[in-house]
Scaffold this motif. Structure first.
Motif, PDB file in Angstrom:
ATOM      1  N   ALA A 167      37.419 -11.726  17.496  1.00  0.00           N
ATOM      2  CA  ALA A 167      38.182 -11.340  16.304  1.00  0.00           C
ATOM      3  C   ALA A 167      37.792 -12.203  15.123  1.00  0.00           C
ATOM      4  O   ALA A 167      37.483 -13.389  15.270  1.00  0.00           O
ATOM      5  N   THR A 168      37.809 -11.593  13.941  1.00  0.00           N
ATOM      6  CA  THR A 168      37.492 -12.281  12.694  1.00  0.00           C
ATOM      7  C   THR A 168      38.612 -12.014  11.693  1.00  0.00           C
ATOM      8  O   THR A 168      38.986 -10.854  11.478  1.00  0.00           O
ATOM      9  N   PRO A 169      39.174 -13.040  11.077  1.00  0.00           N
ATOM     10  CA  PRO A 169      40.222 -12.816  10.076  1.00  0.00           C
ATOM     11  C   PRO A 169      39.681 -12.062   8.873  1.00  0.00           C
ATOM     12  O   PRO A 169      38.554 -12.291   8.424  1.00  0.00           O
ATOM     13  N   VAL A 170      40.488 -11.160   8.360  1.00  0.00           N
ATOM     14  CA  VAL A 170      40.148 -10.421   7.138  1.00  0.00           C
ATOM     15  C   VAL A 170      41.350 -10.468   6.205  1.00  0.00           C
ATOM     16  O   VAL A 170      42.457 -10.862   6.608  1.00  0.00           O
ATOM     17  N   ALA A 171      41.135 -10.050   4.980  1.00  0.00           N
ATOM     18  CA  ALA A 171      42.227 -10.048   3.999  1.00  0.00           C
ATOM     19  C   ALA A 171      43.299  -9.038   4.405  1.00  0.00           C
ATOM     20  O   ALA A 171      43.005  -8.016   5.038  1.00  0.00           O
ATOM     21  N   GLY A 172      44.530  -9.343   4.037  1.00  0.00           N
ATOM     22  CA  GLY A 172      45.637  -8.464   4.360  1.00  0.00           C
ATOM     23  C   GLY A 172      45.674  -7.224   3.495  1.00  0.00           C
ATOM     24  O   GLY A 172      44.876  -7.053   2.563  1.00  0.00           O
ATOM     25  N   LEU A 173      46.615  -6.355   3.803  1.00  0.00           N
ATOM     26  CA  LEU A 173      46.766  -5.082   3.101  1.00  0.00           C
ATOM     27  C   LEU A 173      48.110  -5.076   2.389  1.00  0.00           C
ATOM     28  O   LEU A 173      49.153  -5.356   2.997  1.00  0.00           O
ATOM     29  N   ALA A 174      48.090  -4.764   1.106  1.00  0.00           N
ATOM     30  CA  ALA A 174      49.339  -4.701   0.338  1.00  0.00           C
ATOM     31  C   ALA A 174      50.175  -3.518   0.812  1.00  0.00           C
ATOM     32  O   ALA A 174      49.649  -2.508   1.299  1.00  0.00           O
ATOM     33  N   TRP A 175      51.492  -3.631   0.621  1.00  0.00           N
ATOM     34  CA  TRP A 175      52.397  -2.561   1.042  1.00  0.00           C
ATOM     35  C   TRP A 175      52.255  -1.309   0.173  1.00  0.00           C
ATOM     36  O   TRP A 175      52.858  -0.283   0.486  1.00  0.00           O
ATOM     37  N   THR A 176      51.462  -1.387  -0.863  1.00  0.00           N
ATOM     38  CA  THR A 176      51.268  -0.213  -1.723  1.00  0.00           C
ATOM     39  C   THR A 176      49.966   0.510  -1.426  1.00  0.00           C
ATOM     40  O   THR A 176      49.687   1.537  -2.035  1.00  0.00           O
ATOM     41  N   ASP A 177      49.160   0.000  -0.491  1.00  0.00           N
ATOM     42  CA  ASP A 177      47.831   0.542  -0.248  1.00  0.00           C
ATOM     43  C   ASP A 177      47.721   1.165   1.132  1.00  0.00           C
ATOM     44  O   ASP A 177      48.457   0.797   2.064  1.00  0.00           O
ATOM     45  N   GLY A 178      46.769   2.066   1.274  1.00  0.00           N
ATOM     46  CA  GLY A 178      46.387   2.606   2.559  1.00  0.00           C
ATOM     47  C   GLY A 178      47.536   3.215   3.338  1.00  0.00           C
ATOM     48  O   GLY A 178      48.412   3.894   2.778  1.00  0.00           O
ATOM     49  N   PRO A 179      47.574   2.955   4.659  1.00  0.00           N
ATOM     50  CA  PRO A 179      48.612   3.574   5.490  1.00  0.00           C
ATOM     51  C   PRO A 179      50.015   3.106   5.133  1.00  0.00           C
ATOM     52  O   PRO A 179      50.983   3.838   5.339  1.00  0.00           O
ATOM     53  N   LEU A 180      50.147   1.886   4.587  1.00  0.00           N
ATOM     54  CA  LEU A 180      51.482   1.413   4.209  1.00  0.00           C
ATOM     55  C   LEU A 180      51.981   2.146   2.971  1.00  0.00           C
ATOM     56  O   LEU A 180      53.179   2.432   2.847  1.00  0.00           O
ATOM     57  N   GLY A 181      51.077   2.460   2.058  1.00  0.00           N
ATOM     58  CA  GLY A 181      51.485   3.273   0.914  1.00  0.00           C
ATOM     59  C   GLY A 181      51.966   4.647   1.350  1.00  0.00           C
ATOM     60  O   GLY A 181      52.945   5.183   0.814  1.00  0.00           O
ATOM     61  N   THR A 182      51.298   5.211   2.354  1.00  0.00           N
ATOM     62  CA  THR A 182      51.720   6.505   2.889  1.00  0.00           C
ATOM     63  C   THR A 182      53.078   6.392   3.570  1.00  0.00           C
ATOM     64  O   THR A 182      53.919   7.292   3.481  1.00  0.00           O
ATOM     65  N   LEU A 183      53.306   5.263   4.254  1.00  0.00           N
ATOM     66  CA  LEU A 183      54.583   5.047   4.943  1.00  0.00           C
ATOM     67  C   LEU A 183      55.749   5.087   3.962  1.00  0.00           C
ATOM     68  O   LEU A 183      56.791   5.702   4.235  1.00  0.00           O
ATOM     69  N   PHE A 184      55.580   4.467   2.790  1.00  0.00           N
ATOM     70  CA  PHE A 184      56.674   4.407   1.818  1.00  0.00           C
ATOM     71  C   PHE A 184      56.780   5.664   0.979  1.00  0.00           C
ATOM     72  O   PHE A 184      57.799   5.891   0.333  1.00  0.00           O
ATOM     73  N   ALA A 185      55.743   6.474   0.960  1.00  0.00           N
ATOM     74  CA  ALA A 185      55.787   7.701   0.167  1.00  0.00           C
ATOM     75  C   ALA A 185      56.518   8.830   0.884  1.00  0.00           C
ATOM     76  O   ALA A 185      56.888   9.817   0.255  1.00  0.00           O
ATOM     77  N   ARG A 186      56.734   8.693   2.167  1.00  0.00           N
ATOM     78  CA  ARG A 186      57.376   9.768   2.923  1.00  0.00           C
ATOM     79  C   ARG A 186      58.889   9.745   2.711  1.00  0.00           C
ATOM     80  O   ARG A 186      59.504   8.673   2.749  1.00  0.00           O
ATOM     81  N   PRO A 187      59.523  10.878   2.462  1.00  0.00           N
ATOM     82  CA  PRO A 187      60.994  10.894   2.300  1.00  0.00           C
ATOM     83  C   PRO A 187      61.685  10.324   3.537  1.00  0.00           C
ATOM     84  O   PRO A 187      61.308  10.619   4.670  1.00  0.00           O
ATOM     85  N   LEU A 188      62.701   9.530   3.299  1.00  0.00           N
ATOM     86  CA  LEU A 188      63.384   8.855   4.391  1.00  0.00           C
ATOM     87  C   LEU A 188      64.058   9.842   5.337  1.00  0.00           C
ATOM     88  O   LEU A 188      64.083   9.635   6.555  1.00  0.00           O
ATOM     89  N   SER A 189      64.618  10.919   4.794  1.00  0.00           N
ATOM     90  CA  SER A 189      65.286  11.891   5.652  1.00  0.00           C
ATOM     91  C   SER A 189      64.311  12.519   6.643  1.00  0.00           C
ATOM     92  O   SER A 189      64.644  12.767   7.805  1.00  0.00           O
ATOM     93  N   GLU A 190      63.098  12.750   6.190  1.00  0.00           N
ATOM     94  CA  GLU A 190      62.079  13.341   7.066  1.00  0.00           C
ATOM     95  C   GLU A 190      61.661  12.360   8.160  1.00  0.00           C
ATOM     96  O   GLU A 190      61.539  12.721   9.332  1.00  0.00           O
ATOM     97  N   ALA A 191      61.427  11.098   7.780  1.00  0.00           N
ATOM     98  CA  ALA A 191      61.023  10.092   8.764  1.00  0.00           C
ATOM     99  C   ALA A 191      62.135   9.817   9.767  1.00  0.00           C
ATOM    100  O   ALA A 191      61.891   9.691  10.971  1.00  0.00           O
ATOM    101  N   ALA A 192      63.374   9.721   9.286  1.00  0.00           N
ATOM    102  CA  ALA A 192      64.496   9.460  10.188  1.00  0.00           C
ATOM    103  C   ALA A 192      64.714  10.624  11.156  1.00  0.00           C
ATOM    104  O   ALA A 192      65.000  10.422  12.337  1.00  0.00           O
TER     105      ALA A 192
END
Length: 669
Positions: free
Chosen positions: A355-380
């Motif tokens: 394993a090699t350390p890499v830079a982290g991912l902001a909560w607004t980017d990539g899959p995390l951005g998609t996670l927060f863009a989904r309506p809560l009622s749909e995810a729940a």
């Protein structure tokens, strides 16, 4: 020598065998002996634990390399009646139950920072007894598979399920006061028989019931009667269907499975979660996500309890040559070659892993951005789609986190109130120039409102009033303090990673928080935290909050909400179902004789819950039913009919409540 050492975990079959070896006279004294001997001083002598129970009775516990007592010969007593003595049986009963060991010849690969011979406990503190896997390899990140065959259960499995049904029905009939060490040992013996017959799901459900009974009788602070009711309901439903030769392979369950190769992985840290389990384990789990949105975890969980959970927060994670702490991994990332993964997504640390350390991912980017863009009622709704009668299946789905942006409304009782903000793409610009004056916002899930004088993020008006409850109330952890800090600033905008609480209406269990990008009324975290705070470890301070005048006060609509669970009269059914567990059959029968069950049924029918009313009356009638022999003498009708009546009422109650919880997440029409 240590005179305050804790008792080691004991394998269920060892405890059952020790109690089975007692005479009927000694069995009557067992419950009192457990309380007496468990309070004695324990002296650690190397790896052994020595307890002096009397002048000629010294018990020595010698755990194996796994830290648990797995064989009968690992517990010795110096008295003349040994090994069929009260001292040995009482101390083994006082030991916490060990999780089942993996099948011989298929030991799992060592979990991160966990000794090779130690069976890795589950990552989720609430799933300490539900971690089940199968020996066959599985795709990375896949959930445990059920048995592949849909054949009718064999004769040995049907017989084992029947034995478990009889033992569980007897415990239900006796209730918590009567379910002492001897009935618990009968359950453990039947669980071992089920294990030998290849019924891992039934075995795991039995261990949850026994642990719940012990917690209820000892009145532990963290014990919830509802948890014991759920465990007993799932056990009876599973073994009842197996005893009837139901061919559903999900009833058999899965056995423990090791790690399988996964090739290369690039994972990014999201948050850390402290673990304090009821079985004496403590540690930390760091949750990770890949670029395609799959969730993985790295766990450092060992015996140790709260102190272990605190210390593991900054412990080193050894994956290949990448030496970094859990705190850094939760905000960074790893590029892994030769990764090994367990079926529930835990990463292994074998010799071939690099394993090699890499830079982290902001909560607004990539899959995390998609996670927060989904309506809560749909995810729940997706997390709550599993059947409420299957604790294992439900726990597997609700374990995956959800993401959302919230505005804090304030505190109420034991929770914090919040409203959902519209996803970023549905929010109006800060200057308000992109929208006609007076035109309503239309985001996913319905219209939105904006606080007076504010052009920023809009609140989802038609969404539910969301309740935030702490993941763990232990005073050594920061969950309660952090939620209290958030509640002190109404109008605060906060980005939240949480789990859906399946038993409460519109309730989230927040695990980590961060600022909402581009907003003034949001968190102001230190740069080294990288815009996220783990609520179990990082303690929010007043300086991390915006000024009070920067947070617009919640509007009059903020508190408008109806809890469908509180509004429904299902508490009448729940009270009777829980009374059956806490007080036994006699308590339900006394309630029936007083006419209380009939009055409750009338209220249920008046509210439209006719099936619940019928099941309530049936349970009360069965509890008070007594048969007579040919001479007119009262005889015991046996616990089977009573157990079936209780199971029907409890299962209907769970399904109805789950339907109401799902409804609470939906937007009003």
């Amino acid at each position: 020598m240590n005179t305050s050492a804790t008792l080691p975990p004991a394998a269920p079959h060892v405890v059952a065998a020790a109690v089975d070896g007692l005479t009927s006279r000694l069995r009557k004294k067992l419950d009192a002996a457990v309380d007496q001997y468990a309070a004695l001083d324990r002296v650690a002598d190397g790896t052994d634990l020595v307890i002096t129970c009397g002048e000629d009775a010294v018990v020595t516990l010698s755990p194996g390399s796994s830290g648990a007592i797995e064989e009968e010969g690992q517990t010795r007593c110096s008295c003349l009646l040994a090994p069929r003595c009260l001292h040995r049986a009482a101390l083994l009963t006082a030991c916490p139950l060990a999780d089942p060991a993996p099948p011989s010849g298929d030991l799992p690969e060592t979990e991160v920072t966990t000794p090779v011979r130690t069976p890795p406990p589950p990552a989720d503190p609430q799933a300490a007894a539900t971690d089940e896997r199968t020996p066959e390899p599985a795709p990375a990140g896949a959930v445990p598979e059920v048995a592949q065959s849909g054949a009718v259960p064999g004769a040995a499995q049907v017989a084992a399920a029947g034995g478990l049904w009889r033992a569980a029905a007897a415990v239900l009939s006796a209730g918590v006061p009567g379910a002492g060490a001897v009935p618990q040992a009968e359950l453990l013996r039947a669980a071992h028989t089920a294990r030998l017959a290849g019924l891992p799901k039934a075995e795991a459900a039995t261990l949850r019931v026994v642990r719940g009974l012990r917690a209820a009788r000892a009145r532990y602070d963290g014990h919830r009667l509802a948890d014991l009711v759920s465990a007993l309901r799932e056990l009876l439903l599973t073994v009842g269907r197996l005893a009837a030769s139901d061919p559903d392979p999900a009833l058999v369950g899965t056995v423990r499975r090791g790690y399988s190769p996964n090739g290369g992985l690039k994972v990014y840290g999201v948050f850390r979660e402290p673990v304090i389990s009821s079985t004496g384990y403590g540690g930390v789990v760091t949750h990770l996500v890949t670029e395609d949105g799959r969730w993985f975890s790295v766990a450092d969980v060992k015996p140790g309890g709260p102190a272990r959970a605190r210390g593991a927060a900054t412990a080193t994670v050894a994956i290949g040559a990448a030496m970094m702490s859990h705190a850094h991994l939760a905000r960074g990332g790893l590029l892994i070659a030769g990764a090994t993964v367990s079926p529930d997504g835990r990463l292994g640390a074998g010799k071939g892993v690099r394993a090699t350390p890499v830079a982290g991912l902001a909560w607004t980017d990539g899959p995390l951005g998609t996670l927060f863009a989904r309506p809560l009622s749909e995810a729940a709704g997706e997390r709550l789609s599993a059947g409420a009668w299957s604790e294992e299946e439900s726990a597997e789905q609700v374990r995956e986190p959800v993401g959302c942006d919230l505005v804090i409304v304030g505190a109420a009782g034991d929770h914090v109130l919040a409203r959902e903000l519209l996803p970023t793409g549905d929010r109006a610009p800060q200057n308000g120039g992109a929208q006609d004056e007076g035109a309503p916002d239309e985001g996913q899930g319905g219209p939105a409102v904006r606080e007076e004088g504010q052009g920023g993020p809009a609140v989802r008006e038609e969404g539910p009033l969301i309740r935030l409850v702490p993941a763990n109330r232990h005073p050594d952890l920061a969950h309660v303090e952090n939620l209290r800090r958030l509640a002190s600033r109404p109008g605060l905008r906060v980005r939240v990673v949480a789990r859906v609480e399946p038993d409460r209406a519109a309730t989230l269990v927040p695990l980590a928080v961060g600022p909402v990008a581009g907003e003034e009324a949001t968190l102001r975290l230190p740069p080294e935290w990288r815009d996220r705070a783990d609520l179990g470890y990082d303690r929010l301070q007043g300086s991390h909050l915006p000024p009070a005048d920067a947070c617009p006060p919640p509007g009059a609509h903020a508190y408008d909400d109806v809890d469908p669970l509180e509004a429904a009269p299902l508490w009448r059914v729940r009270r009777l179902v829980e009374l059956a567990v806490s007080g036994g059959r006699r308590a339900v029968a006394e309630s029936a004789r007083g006419g209380d069950a009939r009055r409750q049924a009338g209220s249920l029918r008046g509210a439209g819950f006719r099936t619940a009313a019928d099941l309530t009356v049936a349970l009360a009638d069965e509890a008070d039913r007594r048969e007579r022999d040919v001479f007119g003498r009262l005889t015991d009708s046996g616990p089977d009919g009573y157990a079936r009546a209780w199971l029907a009422a409890a299962t209907h109650l769970a399904a109805t409540e789950r339907a109401l919880v799902r409804t609470s997440w939906q937007a009003a029409p």
